[in-house]
Design a protein around this motif. Structure first.
Motif, PDB file in Angstrom:
ATOM      1  N   GLU A 112       0.826  -1.204   0.000  1.00  0.00           N
ATOM      2  CA  GLU A 112       0.000   0.000   0.000  1.00  0.00           C
ATOM      3  C   GLU A 112       0.864   1.259   0.000  1.00  0.00           C
ATOM      4  O   GLU A 112       0.590   2.215  -0.729  1.00  0.00           O
ATOM      5  CB  GLU A 112      -0.940  -0.014   1.204  1.00  0.00           C
ATOM      6  CG  GLU A 112      -1.862   1.163   1.269  1.00  0.00           C
ATOM      7  CD  GLU A 112      -3.291   0.775   1.621  1.00  0.00           C
ATOM      8  OE1 GLU A 112      -4.097   1.693   1.815  1.00  0.00           O
ATOM      9  OE2 GLU A 112      -3.599  -0.417   1.670  1.00  0.00           O
ATOM     10  N   ILE A 172       0.392   3.618  -3.367  1.00  0.00           N
ATOM     11  CA  ILE A 172      -0.334   4.882  -3.199  1.00  0.00           C
ATOM     12  C   ILE A 172       0.616   6.071  -3.268  1.00  0.00           C
ATOM     13  O   ILE A 172       0.260   7.136  -3.760  1.00  0.00           O
ATOM     14  CB  ILE A 172      -1.129   4.896  -1.880  1.00  0.00           C
ATOM     15  CG1 ILE A 172      -2.232   3.847  -1.931  1.00  0.00           C
ATOM     16  CG2 ILE A 172      -1.745   6.253  -1.637  1.00  0.00           C
ATOM     17  CD1 ILE A 172      -3.200   3.929  -0.787  1.00  0.00           C
ATOM     18  N   LEU A 218      -8.524   9.067  -6.197  1.00  0.00           N
ATOM     19  CA  LEU A 218      -7.801   8.106  -5.368  1.00  0.00           C
ATOM     20  C   LEU A 218      -7.510   8.760  -4.029  1.00  0.00           C
ATOM     21  O   LEU A 218      -7.206   9.950  -3.955  1.00  0.00           O
ATOM     22  CB  LEU A 218      -6.475   7.691  -6.014  1.00  0.00           C
ATOM     23  CG  LEU A 218      -6.487   7.103  -7.419  1.00  0.00           C
ATOM     24  CD1 LEU A 218      -5.075   6.700  -7.821  1.00  0.00           C
ATOM     25  CD2 LEU A 218      -7.429   5.917  -7.521  1.00  0.00           C
ATOM     26  N   VAL A 219      -7.585   7.978  -2.945  1.00  0.00           N
ATOM     27  CA  VAL A 219      -7.278   8.515  -1.626  1.00  0.00           C
ATOM     28  C   VAL A 219      -5.812   8.947  -1.595  1.00  0.00           C
ATOM     29  O   VAL A 219      -4.951   8.318  -2.209  1.00  0.00           O
ATOM     30  CB  VAL A 219      -7.594   7.479  -0.530  1.00  0.00           C
ATOM     31  CG1 VAL A 219      -6.621   6.328  -0.562  1.00  0.00           C
ATOM     32  CG2 VAL A 219      -7.623   8.122   0.841  1.00  0.00           C
ATOM     33  N   TYR A 267      -3.410   9.068   6.069  1.00  0.00           N
ATOM     34  CA  TYR A 267      -4.128   9.528   4.879  1.00  0.00           C
ATOM     35  C   TYR A 267      -4.857  10.832   5.145  1.00  0.00           C
ATOM     36  O   TYR A 267      -5.081  11.213   6.298  1.00  0.00           O
ATOM     37  CB  TYR A 267      -5.194   8.504   4.465  1.00  0.00           C
ATOM     38  CG  TYR A 267      -4.675   7.158   4.082  1.00  0.00           C
ATOM     39  CD1 TYR A 267      -4.278   6.893   2.774  1.00  0.00           C
ATOM     40  CD2 TYR A 267      -4.609   6.131   5.019  1.00  0.00           C
ATOM     41  CE1 TYR A 267      -3.822   5.641   2.417  1.00  0.00           C
ATOM     42  CE2 TYR A 267      -4.148   4.877   4.668  1.00  0.00           C
ATOM     43  CZ  TYR A 267      -3.759   4.639   3.366  1.00  0.00           C
ATOM     44  OH  TYR A 267      -3.299   3.404   3.019  1.00  0.00           O
ATOM     45  N   SER A 269     -17.447   5.775   3.969  1.00  0.00           N
ATOM     46  CA  SER A 269     -17.459   4.884   2.810  1.00  0.00           C
ATOM     47  C   SER A 269     -18.821   4.859   2.123  1.00  0.00           C
ATOM     48  O   SER A 269     -19.867   5.088   2.731  1.00  0.00           O
ATOM     49  CB  SER A 269     -17.051   3.473   3.225  1.00  0.00           C
ATOM     50  OG  SER A 269     -17.921   2.977   4.222  1.00  0.00           O
ATOM     51  N   ASN A 271     -14.676   0.238  -0.039  1.00  0.00           N
ATOM     52  CA  ASN A 271     -13.357   0.763  -0.375  1.00  0.00           C
ATOM     53  C   ASN A 271     -13.448   2.028  -1.231  1.00  0.00           C
ATOM     54  O   ASN A 271     -12.449   2.479  -1.786  1.00  0.00           O
ATOM     55  CB  ASN A 271     -12.518  -0.294  -1.094  1.00  0.00           C
ATOM     56  CG  ASN A 271     -11.887  -1.285  -0.128  1.00  0.00           C
ATOM     57  OD1 ASN A 271     -11.796  -1.018   1.065  1.00  0.00           O
ATOM     58  ND2 ASN A 271     -11.451  -2.423  -0.642  1.00  0.00           N
ATOM     59  N   LYS A 288     -13.343   8.494  -3.746  1.00  0.00           N
ATOM     60  CA  LYS A 288     -11.909   8.210  -3.735  1.00  0.00           C
ATOM     61  C   LYS A 288     -11.705   6.705  -3.543  1.00  0.00           C
ATOM     62  O   LYS A 288     -12.154   6.140  -2.540  1.00  0.00           O
ATOM     63  CB  LYS A 288     -11.216   8.948  -2.579  1.00  0.00           C
ATOM     64  CG  LYS A 288     -11.573  10.428  -2.469  1.00  0.00           C
ATOM     65  CD  LYS A 288     -10.586  11.304  -3.153  1.00  0.00           C
ATOM     66  CE  LYS A 288     -10.855  12.772  -2.853  1.00  0.00           C
ATOM     67  NZ  LYS A 288      -9.830  13.651  -3.437  1.00  0.00           N
ATOM     68  N   SER A 300      -9.852   3.554  -2.352  1.00  0.00           N
ATOM     69  CA  SER A 300      -8.889   3.359  -1.268  1.00  0.00           C
ATOM     70  C   SER A 300      -8.500   1.890  -1.153  1.00  0.00           C
ATOM     71  O   SER A 300      -9.013   1.041  -1.871  1.00  0.00           O
ATOM     72  CB  SER A 300      -9.505   3.834   0.063  1.00  0.00           C
ATOM     73  OG  SER A 300     -10.528   2.958   0.482  1.00  0.00           O
ATOM     74  N   ASP A 301      -7.608   1.614  -0.227  1.00  0.00           N
ATOM     75  CA  ASP A 301      -7.175   0.256   0.146  1.00  0.00           C
ATOM     76  C   ASP A 301      -6.457  -0.461  -0.996  1.00  0.00           C
ATOM     77  O   ASP A 301      -7.045  -1.258  -1.729  1.00  0.00           O
ATOM     78  CB  ASP A 301      -8.360  -0.583   0.634  1.00  0.00           C
ATOM     79  CG  ASP A 301      -7.887  -1.779   1.452  1.00  0.00           C
ATOM     80  OD1 ASP A 301      -6.707  -2.145   1.355  1.00  0.00           O
ATOM     81  OD2 ASP A 301      -8.699  -2.349   2.194  1.00  0.00           O
TER      82      ASP A 301
END
Length: 345
Positions: free
Chosen positions: A71, A75, A83-84, A100, A107, A157, A167, A169-170
């Motif tokens: 991750e 990222i 995207l986060v 973050y 969510s 997510n 966004k 995430s994960d």
């Protein structure tokens, strides 16, 4: 395993002291805890006046150190409005954390699957969210420097900022795309049942088209406000995918729409979203569009190709967990945790 140097030097993201993060989260106070996942607990914090979210790797996590670094690496190299955004990491002793941007609306699943909250998202907002997710996924697959397969795209997510911008995430389970897009094989299938493509869940083969399948499921969930992992129709034991397919065949796709959206919807956009969603969940990966085509189809007036019967279309006694069954495939069990496909040696 010591990562403290690699984060700051190789990954070029800020490395925070444990004491700084403890202060930011009030010593990981229970009232600062905002979630829990396979990775571990998530806390809200304040760092230099900025609201942050801290994912703290649990010592009992099913997502271990490899997923943590996965991750961080991915990222840190990805930048897109859908995207986060990662702000840094903390690695000190046995503590491993990811920091973050904080996204106040949480969510997507907490909205679309909740009878009260679902009314907050009218159709224009949902169509905006669908397009945002599509553009974020298109960036991952073809526009970012790494070209990433996410492998765990699902409603929880997708995080929402204060303006309801989605966004993705994960990225703990993400993999780099092969240049030829042929994909790769694994004997450790990871992801969430209800979102996995047939070729990935059953044979361990994944590619960008695996993500496309997950996106198609997610799009149908956003339109309907229903989860693909539960029986969707009171008279027929169909999952969401099976229900959507039956309505599509009968020219009644608009009946899939979440009832609370009837006053705010654009029939054209709804029908188009369902049509694109069904194209994304085709049985064969080759029949699914890539994400750039999906984005184009969502936002143009052209006639859509006809969808074929989707993969993991379930009729009969669909279990409430949303697990799938089909006599034409080898036996497979899908759970919330990573799945291992056993092969003879």
């Amino acid at each position: 395993m010591d990562y403290s140097g690699s984060c700051a030097e190789e990954l070029e993201i800020p490395l925070f002291d444990l004491s700084t993060i403890m202060k930011a989260t009030n010593n990981f106070s229970i009232d600062r805890k905002i979630g829990e996942g396979g990775f571990g607990p998530v806390y809200k914090g304040i760092l230099e006046g900025l609201e942050i979210a801290v994912k703290r790797l649990s010592r009992t996590s099913t997502q271990g150190e490899n997923e943590f670094m996965n991750e961080v690496v991915y990222i840190a190299k990805l930048q897109h409005r859908n995207l986060v955004k990662i702000l840094g990491c903390c690695i000190e002793g046995e503590e491993k954390m990811l920091i973050y941007e904080y996204l106040p609306n949480g969510s997507l699943d907490s909205f679309i699957f909740d009878e009260t909250q679902t009314k907050v998202l009218d159709w224009p907002k949902r169509f905006y969210i669908i397009n945002g997710i599509a553009r974020g996924l298109m960036y991952l697959h073809q526009d970012s420097q790494l070209r990433i397969i996410h492998r765990d795209l699902k409603a929880n997510n997708i995080l929402l900022d204060k303006d309801m911008n989605p966004k993705i995430s994960d990225f703990g389970l993400a993999k780099i795309c092969e240049e030829d897009d042929v994909g790769a094989m694994t004997n450790r299938v990871v992801g969430t049942h209800g979102y996995l493509s047939p070729e990935y869940a059953l044979y361990g083969k994944y590619s960008v088209k695996s993500d496309v399948f997950s996106f198609g499921i997610l799009m149908l969930e956003i339109v309907s406000g229903k989860s693909n992992r539960k029986s969707c129709h009171p008279d027929y034991n169909l999952n969401l995918l099976g229900h959507a397919w039956n309505l599509y065949k009968e020219g009644r796709s608009t009946e899939l729409l979440d009832e609370c959206l009837s006053d705010s919807c654009s029939t054209h956009e709804v029908v188009r979203s369902i049509g694109v969603g069904l194209l994304c969940v085709q049985q064969c990966p080759e029949d699914r569009p890539n994400m750039s085509s999906a984005v184009l189809m969502l936002n143009t007036e052209g006639v859509l190709p006809l969808a074929k019967q989707p993969g993991f279309y379930i009729e009969g006694n669909a279990p409430s967990s949303g697990a799938f069954s089909s006599s034409q495939y080898a036996e497979s069990t899908v759970t919330e945790t990573p799945i291992t496909i056993l092969t003879a040696r």
